[in-house]
Enzyme design. Structure first.
Site, PDB file in Angstrom:
ATOM      1  N   GLY A 150       0.813  -1.221   0.000  1.00 13.01           N
ATOM      2  CA  GLY A 150       0.000   0.000   0.000  1.00 13.01           C
ATOM      3  C   GLY A 150       0.840   1.261   0.000  1.00 13.01           C
ATOM      4  O   GLY A 150       0.348   2.334   0.312  1.00 13.01           O
TER       5      GLY A 150
ATOM      6  N   LEU B 111       4.591   1.183  -4.130  1.00 14.30           N
ATOM      7  CA  LEU B 111       5.860   0.605  -4.589  1.00 14.30           C
ATOM      8  C   LEU B 111       5.609  -0.728  -5.292  1.00 14.30           C
ATOM      9  O   LEU B 111       6.501  -1.533  -5.463  1.00 14.30           O
ATOM     10  CB  LEU B 111       6.821   0.440  -3.399  1.00 14.30           C
TER      11      LEU B 111
ATOM     12  N   SER C 176       3.593  -3.495  -4.665  1.00 11.76           N
ATOM     13  CA  SER C 176       3.584  -4.795  -3.989  1.00 11.76           C
ATOM     14  C   SER C 176       2.698  -5.783  -4.743  1.00 11.76           C
ATOM     15  O   SER C 176       2.979  -6.980  -4.762  1.00 11.76           O
ATOM     16  CB  SER C 176       3.097  -4.640  -2.548  1.00 11.76           C
TER      17      SER C 176
ATOM     18  N   GLU D  63      -4.444  -8.756 -12.500  1.00 13.89           N
ATOM     19  CA  GLU D  63      -4.804  -7.533 -11.774  1.00 13.89           C
ATOM     20  C   GLU D  63      -6.040  -6.851 -12.380  1.00 13.89           C
ATOM     21  O   GLU D  63      -6.962  -6.467 -11.672  1.00 13.89           O
ATOM     22  CB  GLU D  63      -3.605  -6.571 -11.775  1.00 13.89           C
TER      23      GLU D  63
ATOM     24  N   ASP E 222       3.853  -1.466 -13.671  1.00 16.56           N
ATOM     25  CA  ASP E 222       4.382  -2.202 -12.527  1.00 16.56           C
ATOM     26  C   ASP E 222       4.840  -3.608 -12.921  1.00 16.56           C
ATOM     27  O   ASP E 222       5.902  -4.068 -12.518  1.00 16.56           O
ATOM     28  CB  ASP E 222       3.321  -2.304 -11.420  1.00 16.56           C
TER      29      ASP E 222
ATOM     30  N   TYR F 231      -8.103   6.409  -8.871  1.00 17.87           N
ATOM     31  CA  TYR F 231      -7.287   5.922  -9.986  1.00 17.87           C
ATOM     32  C   TYR F 231      -8.157   5.684 -11.227  1.00 17.87           C
ATOM     33  O   TYR F 231      -7.847   6.134 -12.327  1.00 17.87           O
ATOM     34  CB  TYR F 231      -6.558   4.637  -9.582  1.00 17.87           C
TER      35      TYR F 231
HETATM   36  C1  GLA Z   1      -0.169   2.341 -10.495  1.00 14.79           C
HETATM   37  C2  GLA Z   1      -0.586   1.444 -11.656  1.00 14.79           C
HETATM   38  C3  GLA Z   1       0.326   1.626 -12.879  1.00 14.79           C
HETATM   39  C4  GLA Z   1       0.497   3.097 -13.228  1.00 14.79           C
HETATM   40  C5  GLA Z   1       0.839   3.912 -11.980  1.00 14.79           C
HETATM   41  C6  GLA Z   1       0.873   5.386 -12.261  1.00 14.79           C
HETATM   42  O1  GLA Z   1       1.078   1.928 -10.001  1.00 14.79           O
HETATM   43  O2  GLA Z   1      -0.538   0.096 -11.263  1.00 14.79           O
HETATM   44  O3  GLA Z   1      -0.181   0.907 -13.973  1.00 14.79           O
HETATM   45  O4  GLA Z   1      -0.645   3.603 -13.879  1.00 14.79           O
HETATM   46  O5  GLA Z   1      -0.083   3.679 -10.924  1.00 14.79           O
HETATM   47  O6  GLA Z   1       1.912   5.694 -13.119  1.00 14.79           O
END
Ligand code: GLA
Length: 386
Positions: free
Chosen positions: A122, A125, A127, A160, A172, A224
Site C-alpha cells: 500500500g 511501490l 507490492s 490484476e 508495474d 485511480y
Molecule cells: C499504479 C498502476 C500503474 C500506473 C501507476 C501510475 O502503479 O498500477 O499501472 O498507472 O499507478 O503511473
C-alpha cells in the site's frame, strides 16, 4: 541457501506438509518518471528495487488451490480449482489466484502457494505486481515454459485487471519482470519496445531516497479509475485513440469548451502530454554524459504536474517533496498511482541523512507518524531463487 529461501521453504513444509518445487522472487519498483502515462500508451522509466516478494509453489493432485502468506493473519485461503472466478477468492489471494486462472488448464491437479515479502504494501511501490509476477514466473517455469517475459507481464496484468478488477496499466508488471540491475527500464507502453538505460547513481555520488508517506491507497477503487476514465474521455473528444498521440499542449485547446468539466479534462490531458515529454528529456539526459543531477528539476516538475494538473497528490506527499528540496535534494516527486504512497528524492549520497532528518522533522510538525525511508538502487527483475 539464503535466509529468505530457508524461511519460505520451512514455512511451506509447515503449512502444506511437503517441500515446494522451487522459490521465485519478483521486485517492487519505483518509477523515476512517467506517471499515469502507461494506460495512455505513453512512456515510463521505472527501476526495480531490492525489495521482493518470494513465492514458493508446488503442484497438487486433489484439484484444490491453497494460498498462504508469511505476512498477515497466517490463514490459508483454500478453494476448488473449479470455484476460481473473478472476485473469488477475495482479498490478497485474488492476485495469485488471478495468475493461476491464466494458466488453469495446465494445473488441473491444483497448486499450493506460500508467499513472503519485504515490499511495503500500500506504499505505491508495486507490492501487487511483485506478488503476481513472482507467481507468474513460478507457474511459467513449472507448467508453461514457452511463456516469454512479455507474456509474463501480460499474465500478471490480466490477473490484476480482469481478475482482481484494478484498472491499472502495465508499468508495474513490466518493471517487475523486465528491469535489470544498474538500469532504468525505458518502456514505450504503446508498442511495448524497451531499452535498458544505465543508471549508476552511486558513481555520480547520488542516492535515490524513498519516503513512504504512510497514507495507504487501493487502486481497485476510487480516484485511480476516475483519472483513467477522464484520460479516455479527453482522448475521445480530441479524436485520438490514446493521449500518447498528442505531443503538443496547444493541440489540447479544444478540450477547454468553457465548462468546468472541459477545464478538468484539459488539465488531466496536459499532465499526460507534458509527462511523456519529461520521460524523453530524462532519458536523453541519462543517455548522454551530463551529470545525472540534471534530471532533478524534471522530476520536481513532474510532481507539480501530478499535484496541480492531475490532482492525485496528498498533503503529506507534498510535504515530503517540499522538505526534501529545502534540505538540498536535486529533485523530488510522488511516485505510483497517487492518493497516498511514496515519494522519491534525488539527493547527494552525503546528504541522505540531512534530507531524511528534514522530512522527519516536517512530519513531526504536521503531527504525522515518522515516515519509513530507505535508499534504493536499481536492482534485478523477477528470477528463480531455488
Ligand atoms: C499504479 C498502476 C500503474 C500506473 C501507476 C501510475 O502503479 O498500477 O499501472 O498507472 O499507478 O503511473
Amino acid at each position: 541457501m539464503s535466509e529468505d529461501v530457508a524461511r519460505i521453504r520451512a514455512g511451506f513444509a509447515e503449512r502444506f506438509g511437503a517441500d515446494p518445487e522451487g522459490v521465485w522472487a519478483a521486485p517492487g519498483r519505483v518509477n523515476v518518471i512517467g506517471e499515469h502515462t502507461d494506460y495512455n500508451g505513453g512512456f515510463v522509466l521505472p527501476v526495480a528495487m531490492e525489495h521482493t516478494t518470494r513465492a514458493s509453489v508446488a503442484r497438487r493432485d486433489d484439484g484444490r488451490l491453497a494460498f498462504a502468506s508469511l505476512q498477515g493473519d497466517g490463514k490459508v485461503v483454500e478453494l476448488d480449482l473449479a470455484q476460481l472466478a473473478p472476485g473469488c477468492p477475495t482479498g490478497w489471494a485474488g492476485y495469485p489466484a488471478g495468475v493461476v486462472a491464466g494458466v488453469r488448464e495446465r494445473l488441473s491437479g491444483g497448486v499450493s502457494v506460500l508467499v513472503d515479502t519485504d515490499v511495503p504494501v500500500g506504499a505505491g511501490l508495486s507490492s501487487s505486481a511483485a506478488l503476481t509476477c513472482s507467481v507468474a514466473l513460478a507457474l511459467s517455469d513449472l507448467v508453461a515454459p514457452e511463456l516469454r517475459p512479455a507474456d509474463l507481464v501480460e499474465l500478471a496484468r490480466s490477473a490484476e485487471n480482469d481478475f482482481v478488477g484494478a484498472p491499472t496499466g502495465i508499468l508495474d508488471q513490466s518493471a517487475s519482470v523486465l528491469c535489470t540491475a544498474g538500469h532504468a527500464l525505458f518502456l514505450d507502453t504503446r508498442d511495448r519496445t524497451s531499452e535498458q538505460v544505465p543508471l549508476d547513481l552511486a558513481a555520480a555520488g547520488l542516492a535515490l531516497l524513498v519516503v513512504d508517506s504512510g497514507v495507504t491507497h487501493d487502486h481497485a477503487e476510487g480516484g485511480y479509475g476516475d483519472r483513467r476514465r477522464e484520460c479516455e474521455t479527453a482522448a475521445e473528444r480530441l479524436g485520438v485513440p490514446l493521449l500518447r498521440e498528442i505531443d503538443d499542449v496547444a493541440a489540447l485547446r479544444p478540450l477547454a469548451d468553457g465548462t468546468p468539466d472541459g477545464e478538468i479534462l484539459l488539465r488531466r490531458a496536459r499532465h499526460i502530454v507534458t509527462e511523456n515529454a519529461r520521460v524523453l528529456e530524462v532519458v536523453d539526459t541519462l543517455r548522454g554524459d551530463a551529470d545525472p543531477r540534471a534530471i532533478g528539476p524534471i522530476l520536481t516538475a513532474g510532481h507539480v504536474s501530478l499535484r496541480d494538473d492531475f490532482e492525485i497528490s496528498v498533503p503529506l506527499l507534498d510535504a515530503i517533496v517540499e522538505s526534501a528540496l529545502e534540505a538540498g535534494a536535486h529533485g523530488a516527486r510522488m511516485v505510483g498511482g497517487g492518493f497516498g504512497g511514496s515519494a522519491i528524492a534525488l539527493v547527494d549520497a552525503d546528504a541522505v541523512d540531512a534530507v531524511t532528518a528534514a522530512v522527519a522533522a516536517r512530519f513531526a510538525r504536521e503531527g504525522a507518524l515518522a515516515p519509513r525511508t530507505f535508499v534504493t538502487v536499481p536492482s534485478a527483475g523477477a528470477r528463480r531463487l531455488a
